[in-house]
Design a protein around this motif. Structure first.
Motif, PDB file in Angstrom:
ATOM      1  N   TRP A 121       0.854  -1.191   0.000  1.00  0.00           N
ATOM      2  CA  TRP A 121       0.000   0.000   0.000  1.00  0.00           C
ATOM      3  C   TRP A 121       0.885   1.236   0.000  1.00  0.00           C
ATOM      4  O   TRP A 121       1.661   1.465   0.909  1.00  0.00           O
ATOM      5  N   GLY A 122       0.781   2.040  -1.046  1.00  0.00           N
ATOM      6  CA  GLY A 122       1.574   3.251  -1.162  1.00  0.00           C
ATOM      7  C   GLY A 122       0.731   4.499  -1.002  1.00  0.00           C
ATOM      8  O   GLY A 122      -0.469   4.442  -0.686  1.00  0.00           O
ATOM      9  N   ASN A 123       1.353   5.647  -1.229  1.00  0.00           N
ATOM     10  CA  ASN A 123       0.655   6.925  -1.059  1.00  0.00           C
ATOM     11  C   ASN A 123      -0.537   7.075  -1.998  1.00  0.00           C
ATOM     12  O   ASN A 123      -1.514   7.765  -1.683  1.00  0.00           O
ATOM     13  N   GLN A 124      -0.454   6.429  -3.175  1.00  0.00           N
ATOM     14  CA  GLN A 124      -1.524   6.569  -4.159  1.00  0.00           C
ATOM     15  C   GLN A 124      -2.368   5.312  -4.297  1.00  0.00           C
ATOM     16  O   GLN A 124      -3.250   5.251  -5.151  1.00  0.00           O
TER      17      GLN A 124
END
Length: 263
Positions: A121-124
């Motif tokens: 899970w990343g920032n986007q």
């Protein structure tokens, strides 16, 4: 005279290394406590470890001195001690989920002869951080750094199904407006993913490519990453209980166990 039984001898490698048998025998008591997950009386603990109580007791005394085991003074039951907890926490803090998952993903790719990707899970949103390509040519338009659709990909739907709602609500709302889905259909899909421990995509978001994604959990039970197997629909078994699905589930469960997840 050298009494170091744990020292490696010439010609000894890997599983051929000679160990100290008494440590391995005593270790069965610790393994039994871990499997049980609760304090045990001597008789039951010894039975689970495959030894008579009289043989188990001296090991428990020594483990108690080391803090690996504690005995409740009221019930007499044996449980894991403070030092065992410290060891476990130290091991968990030293684990890098991606480092644990990468070699397992490579082995899975070789076994099923499909490409295998790891996403976090990343920032986007769900972001591909590793891709293991199988030995045969599989043309999939995906690269490291690709951010997957949350609702239109197996990878994305896995995160949507297992992450806390506070982390996904805004992205789901943004994508939902572009989907030909009702809220009821979406919740039904999420329920299926949680039940099957897999998300499935057939020919989307990449035409002609099928995919399964399995969740990997850490020691807290939270989603740590997701593993996706993908390949041409002509050679990719889409059955929930087919070979690819079963092997992907097994791989994800093995990684979760390495990260400390129980149950």
């Amino acid at each position: 005279m050298n009494h170091d039984l744990g020292a490696e001898r010439p010609g000894e490698r890997g599983n051929d290394r000679r160990g100290i048998q008494s440590i391995e025998v005593g270790g069965a008591l610790l393994q039994a406590l871990v499997r049980e997950g609760a304090p045990m009386i001597l008789k039951d603990l010894a039975r689970e470890a495959g030894m008579p109580p009289a043989k188990a007791h001296p090991y428990l005394v020594s483990f108690g001195k080391l803090g690996l085991i504690e005995q409740d003074p009221l019930t007499g039951r044996y449980g894991l001690g403070a030092f065992a907890l410290q060891m476990g926490l130290t091991a968990l803090h030293g684990l890098n989920p991606l480092r644990v998952a990468a070699p397992e993903a490579a082995r899975l790719s070789d076994e099923i002869q499909q490409n295998v990707a790891i996403a976090v899970w990343g920032n986007q949103g769900p972001t591909i951080v590793s891709i293991e390509e199988c030995s045969r040519q599989v043309h999939v338009n995906m690269r490291v750094g690709t951010v997957m659709d949350l609702l239109n990909s197996a990878t994305g739907r896995t995160f949507a199904a297992f992450l806390p709602a506070r982390m996904t609500t805004a992205l789901i709302a943004d994508e939902f407006a572009r989907q030909a889905l009702t809220r009821e259909q979406l919740e039904s899909e999420f329920a299926e993913i949680r039940r099957e421990r897999l998300a499935r995509a057939l020919g989307k978001p990449i035409p002609g490519i099928n995919a399964f994604t399995a969740p990997v959990f850490d020691h807290t039970g939270h989603l740590a990453l997701a593993i996706t197997a993908m390949g041409p629909s002509s050679s990719f078994d889409p059955d929930w209980n087919g070979s690819i699905a079963r092997k992907l589930r097994t791989c994800a469960e093995a990684i979760s166990a390495r990260l400390g997840k129980t149950g």
